[in-house]
Enzyme design. Structure first.
Site, PDB file in Angstrom:
ATOM      1  NE  ARG A  34      24.624  -8.394  85.060  1.00 24.20           N
ATOM      2  CZ  ARG A  34      25.452  -9.065  85.877  1.00 24.20           C
ATOM      3  NH1 ARG A  34      24.975  -9.950  86.746  1.00 24.20           N
ATOM      4  NH2 ARG A  34      26.753  -8.854  85.822  1.00 24.20           N
ATOM      5  CB  CYS A  57      27.302 -16.420  85.383  1.00 23.31           C
ATOM      6  SG  CYS A  57      28.558 -16.776  86.627  1.00 23.31           S
TER       7      CYS A  57
END
Length: 281
Positions: free
Chosen positions: A179, A235
């Site tokens: 990611r 995040c």
């Protein structure tokens, strides 16, 4: 790691009738927002109460602020009061295993100055594997007064992140490497990472069998970082970042702050640049 408690220690604490302890179940699934509450109703640790990531540990989603913005803190503190938590209460939080949602509640409590907070090592899974009782009984709660205030120094916003990246501050991206690199993005309309961010996947502070790294292993994991520099942790939406914050503090880092909106907030501003792999988009 001082903020962990073993299953055996918690069991002894509950059996000894130490009543000033509140156990909180925070199990949750990002792809099924009702799953955690259903699991709680089916079976939980004796006396445990449930707090939901979306309903209790996050605020209203708006154009900016990310997909799990911080809750309104007066409302959050009132919820804590309603489940019997004040400054004198020992809080034990558990997840399905050593997952990200327990760290989110740990961070929220730390941000309002509560120090007696522990995460159950191994979570619900370990409790069951060790042969301990679970129940579907909902506990009766005794409200308490909790005079607390959110510490704004614990966080940075998007503009501050922009500014800090021009200084010696380090920005950590806690998502999985695929990611971070932009190879895979299951939740957001854009893929990649904030320019300059370093990738420290939150799962990497756990061993292969799911236990928290401790001692020398934890020091080695963060050895590329300077403890004298400010570390900003992000995040996707400010949840899994809290796992890294807990680990960084256990490793002796003092200047650690959360970017609550994280990547989901960053990409809500069209003018913000994104990096794919090692290049800039």
């Amino acid at each position: 790691m001082t903020n962990l408690i073993s299953v055996e220690r918690l069991k002894r604490r509950l059996e000894n009738g130490q009543n000033n302890t509140v156990v909180v179940d925070v199990r949750f699934k990002l792809d099924d927002e009702d799953a955690g509450r259903k699991m709680y109703l089916e079976g939980h640790l004796p006396g445990a109460v449930y707090l939901d990531l979306n309903r209790d540990l996050s605020g209203k989603v708006e154009k900016h602020g990310g997909t799990h913005p911080l809750p309104d803190f007066p409302t959050f503190i009132k919820k804590l009061e309603n489940i019997g938590i004040n400054h004198e209460t020992t809080v034990v939080i558990y997840d399905e295993g050593n997952d990200m949602f327990a760290a989110r509640l740990w961070w929220l409590l730390e941000a309002i100055g509560h120090e007696r907070v522990y995460i159950l090592e191994g979570g619900f899974k370990q409790w069951v594997e060790d042969g301990n009782e679970i129940t579907s009984d909902i506990p009766k709660l005794e409200p308490k007064k909790f005079h607390a205030q959110f510490n704004e120094d614990k966080i940075v916003d998007m503009k501050t992140v922009r500014e800090k990246l021009e200084t010696n501050a380090v920005l950590i991206d806690s998502r999985a490497e695929n990611r971070y690199l932009g190879d895979f993005e299951p939740f957001y309309s854009k893929a990649g990472h904030i320019p300059g961010a370093k990738n420290f996947p939150w799962q990497a502070v756990l061993t292969e069998d799911g236990r928290w790294l401790k001692g020398e292993e934890l020091q080695e994991h963060f050895s590329s970082l300077d403890k004298e520099e400010e570390v900003i942790v992000s995040c996707g939406s400010g949840v899994s970042a809290c796992v890294n914050i807990l680990a960084l503090k256990a490793a002796g880092f003092k200047q650690v702050r959360l970017y609550p909106g994280s990547f989901s907030d960053w990409i809500s501003y069209d003018e913000n640049e994104i990096e794919i792999g090692e290049g800039e988009l």
